[in-house]
Motif scaffolding. Structure first.
Motif, mmCIF file in Angstrom:
data_model
loop_
_atom_site.group_PDB
_atom_site.id
_atom_site.type_symbol
_atom_site.label_atom_id
_atom_site.label_comp_id
_atom_site.label_asym_id
_atom_site.label_seq_id
_atom_site.Cartn_x
_atom_site.Cartn_y
_atom_site.Cartn_z
ATOM 1 N N LEU A 75 0.736 -1.262 -0.007
ATOM 2 C CA LEU A 75 -0.160 0.183 -0.070
ATOM 3 C C LEU A 75 0.932 1.314 0.078
ATOM 4 O O LEU A 75 0.493 2.080 -0.784
ATOM 5 C CB LEU A 75 -1.105 -0.069 1.190
ATOM 6 N N ARG A 79 1.582 4.235 -2.675
ATOM 7 C CA ARG A 79 1.375 5.693 -2.581
ATOM 8 C C ARG A 79 2.744 6.488 -2.862
ATOM 9 O O ARG A 79 2.594 7.653 -3.476
ATOM 10 C CB ARG A 79 1.088 6.107 -1.018
ATOM 11 N N THR A 161 -5.085 -3.978 -0.154
ATOM 12 C CA THR A 161 -4.030 -4.722 0.412
ATOM 13 C C THR A 161 -4.224 -5.356 1.987
ATOM 14 O O THR A 161 -5.375 -5.104 2.498
ATOM 15 C CB THR A 161 -2.626 -3.663 0.586
ATOM 16 N N LEU A 343 -7.271 3.858 -2.579
ATOM 17 C CA LEU A 343 -6.394 4.941 -1.869
ATOM 18 C C LEU A 343 -7.296 5.989 -1.316
ATOM 19 O O LEU A 343 -6.892 6.511 -0.297
ATOM 20 C CB LEU A 343 -5.524 5.460 -3.044
ATOM 21 N N ALA A 346 -8.543 4.972 1.829
ATOM 22 C CA ALA A 346 -7.293 5.028 3.108
ATOM 23 C C ALA A 346 -7.342 6.536 3.257
ATOM 24 O O ALA A 346 -7.047 6.789 4.411
ATOM 25 C CB ALA A 346 -6.090 4.492 2.244
#
Length: 352
Positions: A75, A79, A161, A343, A346
């Motif tokens: 992850l 990023r 993930t 993403l 998150a």
């Protein structure tokens, strides 16, 4: 944990050919130092940065950190690639990690030391078969683990993930969504038990985590009764059942740093020990056993594909540039959608 009946999995797993661990020539201290210096110069010349997974060789992790790159889980690797201004990302890991970097950064050159470094989960979930399986269950949200090809991601609604899979599945279950999960059946079963979600599981497994042995782990725990047991959820249920902490690589590293225990039995790839020792040098780390009675290797949990990354072929790829990740643009445009969805989820969770 919530008690939930296990949904039947796809009955016929695909056979995966596991390569032998590569044997790299031993380097003297002076040779290794000189090699690292040459690689550092090449990275600077090419505006390149190293993105290394926790399971890679110690020297690669150290070099990544010392040259402005990152050592992380998949992850954070994803990023980082979007946040750096480097023109070239050199991904030290396995192929799906390089593909994810390219999906998110189509304008950047993405290199890997060896494009043949794949993953048993990726190999065990071929895109055509998986797509046909999805077509049989159109009512389900398709959630795939990051350890899959770009083509499989392109068929998904969500990519996850291990560090974010639980909250995403909880989110979907709260909405009443049914889930089709791939490819790791152990991780899927663990998530299903924790969340109570309605999940249909693809029949894949990680060759490293599947090798941990329950009886041998019980024996090691008796020898070290005060040790905390750290388990990655790709492990079989009988290993997870013995855990003090179940979590992603980042979560297991955090546990070593924060928990009061002085000893830790670690059931994941041994490459993670470098970062654990760096952050918690006074803790004792014990590898969980991967073999039963009479085996020649008591604990040898290291991915043979991760072992294809080395200083030698890292220098080679920077010199010749011929191990470049290339993805069909139609597939890339479809695959980026579920990755971005992860993403964004998150970011919302973190409040960023």
């Amino acid at each position: 944990m919530t008690t939930t009946p296990i949904t039947p999995i796809l009955p016929a797993p695909r056979l995966v050919t596991v390569p032998p661990h590569p044997q790299w020539p031993a380097l003297s201290t002076d040779e290794k130092t000189a090699l690292k210096q040459r690689i550092t110069a090449l990275l600077t010349e090419q505006r390149a940065v190293l993105v290394a997974h926790y399971y890679t060789d110690d020297d690669l992790q150290e070099l990544a950190e010392n040259t402005g790159g990152i050592v992380a889980d998949s992850l954070e690797m994803a990023r980082f690639g979007t946040q750096t201004d480097a023109a070239t990302l050199v991904v030290c890991g396995v192929r799906f990690m390089g593909e994810t970097a390219k999906i998110l950064n189509p304008e950047k050159r993405v290199l890997m030391p060896d494009l043949a470094a794949t993953c048993s989960l990726d190999e065990g979930c071929p895109a055509a078969e998986f797509s046909a399986f999805c077509d049989q269950h159109p009512e389900r949200q398709v959630v795939v683990y990051a350890n899959t090809s770009a083509a499989v991601k392109a068929r998904a609604d969500w990519v996850v993930t291990s560090s974010i899979a639980l909250p995403i599945i909880k989110h979907l279950a709260a909405k009443g969504d049914k889930v089709l999960w791939a490819p790791d059946r152990h991780l899927g079963r663990y998530i299903q038990q924790v969340t109570g979600a309605d999940m249909l599981l693809w029949n894949g497994a990680c060759v490293v985590h599947e090798e941990f042995k329950s009886v041998a782990l019980e024996r090691l725990r008796r020898l070290h009764p005060d040790a905390a047991v750290l388990v990655h959820p790709e492990s079989p249920a009988e290993i997870v059942a013995q855990a003090t902490v179940v979590g992603s690589t980042t979560q297991l590293i955090k546990a070593v740093v924060e928990l009061p225990q002085r000893e830790f039995i670690v059931a994941t790839d041994a490459g993670i020990f470098w970062k654990m020792r760096q952050l918690a040098p006074n803790k004792t780390l014990l590898p969980a056993p991967t073999a039963g009675e009479g085996a020649t290797c008591e604990s040898c949990a290291h991915c043979p594909w991760m072992a294809m990354n080395a200083l030698q072929n890292l220098e080679r790829v920077l010199l010749n540039g011929n191990q470049e990740i290339l993805i069909d643009e139609t597939i890339r445009r479809r695959a980026v959608v579920p990755i971005q969805r992860m993403l964004e989820f998150a970011r919302a969770q973190s409040g960023a």
